[in-house]
Design an enzyme around this catalytic site. Structure first.
Site, PDB file in Angstrom:
ATOM      1  N   CYS A  95       0.893  -1.101  -0.197  1.00 31.91           N
ATOM      2  CA  CYS A  95       0.107   0.044  -0.048  1.00 31.91           C
ATOM      3  C   CYS A  95       0.850   1.203  -0.044  1.00 31.91           C
ATOM      4  O   CYS A  95       1.811   1.470   0.908  1.00 31.91           O
ATOM      5  CB  CYS A  95      -1.038   0.161   1.256  1.00 31.91           C
ATOM      6  SG  CYS A  95      -1.980   1.471   1.257  1.00 31.91           S
ATOM      7  N   CYS A 235      -5.234   5.796  -3.349  1.00 33.30           N
ATOM      8  CA  CYS A 235      -4.225   4.450  -3.513  1.00 33.30           C
ATOM      9  C   CYS A 235      -3.071   4.611  -4.061  1.00 33.30           C
ATOM     10  O   CYS A 235      -2.904   4.803  -5.181  1.00 33.30           O
ATOM     11  CB  CYS A 235      -5.158   3.265  -4.192  1.00 33.30           C
ATOM     12  SG  CYS A 235      -4.584   1.874  -4.384  1.00 33.30           S
ATOM     13  N   THR A 237      -0.290   2.560  -4.637  1.00 33.13           N
ATOM     14  CA  THR A 237       0.123   1.899  -5.794  1.00 33.13           C
ATOM     15  C   THR A 237      -1.010   1.926  -6.975  1.00 33.13           C
ATOM     16  O   THR A 237      -0.412   1.875  -8.143  1.00 33.13           O
ATOM     17  CB  THR A 237      -0.064   0.108  -5.487  1.00 33.13           C
ATOM     18  OG1 THR A 237      -1.449   0.023  -4.752  1.00 33.13           O
ATOM     19  CG2 THR A 237       0.981  -0.049  -4.432  1.00 33.13           C
TER      20      THR A 237
END
Length: 296
Positions: A95, A235, A237
């Site tokens: 993450c 997010c 990634t």
């Protein structure tokens, strides 16, 4: 409903561009977290509420307790390990926003004295650079590794068909650039229902990003549906996967992109050898979770 005992835990609450986390300091692994614990803690009505949990633990403690099977290259026994869990209790490999918050916690609480240091994850070692930090705010760059382009795939989202690039960031992504999509149109899409994806291409599930094309100034807008969570404000990634897809869509593979997400914006730089993610971290509060009987 099933009852279970929740132990007394010290915690903190933080976020990276709106992607929020509960931080559980547990250096020696004395407080293993079950999926029930995690789901209850992340519940926004009965628990503290979060997109996931960052358990702060030494890599050696995880190994000794059988929670990981080996130490990847670059991860030593005393390396701090981000034991990350999705809001539904499932394990996640990586993450990007979580690593920034994790690094902020370590540096601001003097668990490391170096501004550049490694963090262990289930997707391998991630090197971080804390540019600035106090107890509450930080600016952090994470070395995310080279995006692995898996090929093209598609999904059905809100009864619409989207094509995109499968991109492995240690966790799987389907980043879909929609050629005529504006930022206003993107904001109106319905992200309440999980997408349908190719389960042979993504056997372990997938995070889906829908994004606008790359502008001349090197910017895109993105929204994301995270597996095991739902839509999140950001997010980490996913922003790297989106930046890679936007570059591919424009006929390039490398470059620096500003990615706008509902929770703010981050800078992604992709080269032949690495991708970096730079953005803010906020730690909001610290406290103790009462030892209570919870229900799931």
């Amino acid at each position: 409903m099933e009852e279970f005992q929740l132990p007394e835990l010290t915690f903190a609450k933080g976020h990276g561009t709106g992607n929020d986390f509960i931080i559980i300091p547990d250096p020696e692994g004395e407080h293993p977290l079950t999926a029930q614990h995690v789901a209850w803690l992340c519940d926004r009505h009965r628990g503290l509420g979060a997109d996931g949990i960052l358990r702060v633990i030494r890599a050696g403690a995880l190994l000794d307790r059988g929670e990981i099977s080996h130490l990847d290259e670059g991860i030593e026994r005393d390396t701090w390990f981000m034991d990350y869990r999705n809001a539904d209790g499932s394990l996640a490999e990586m993450c990007g926003n979580g690593v920034r918050v994790f690094a902020h916690w370590l540096y601001s609480r003097e668990l490391t004295l170096n501004s550049c240091f490694p963090v262990g994850t289930r997707a391998g070692v991630k090197n971080v650079h804390v540019h600035s930090a106090d107890l509450y705010l930080a600016d952090v760059t994470v070395s995310m590794g080279t995006p692995a382009i898996m090929g093209e795939s598609s999904c059905i989202f809100d009864n619409q068909h989207y094509s995109g690039w499968g991109i492995d960031m240690g966790n799987p992504h389907l980043a879909c650039v929609v050629s005529d999509l504006t930022s206003d149109q993107l904001s109106q899409l319905d992200f309440r229902t999980a997408p349908e994806w190719d389960k042979q291409f993504f056997p372990h599930g997938v995070n889906v990003e829908i994004l606008t094309p790359l502008t001349g100034s090197g910017e895109v807008n993105m929204r994301v549906y995270e597996r095991g969570v739902g839509e999140t404000l950001s997010c980490g990634t996913g922003t790297v996967a989106a930046a890679q897809a936007a570059l591919l869509d424009s006929g390039r593979q490398h470059g620096t992109i500003l990615v706008h997400i509902p929770g703010g914006r981050v800078e992604v730089s992709i080269s032949a050898h690495d991708a970096t993610l730079r953005g803010p971290s906020v730690i909001l509060a610290e406290g103790k979770i009462a030892p209570i009987v919870a229900r799931s």
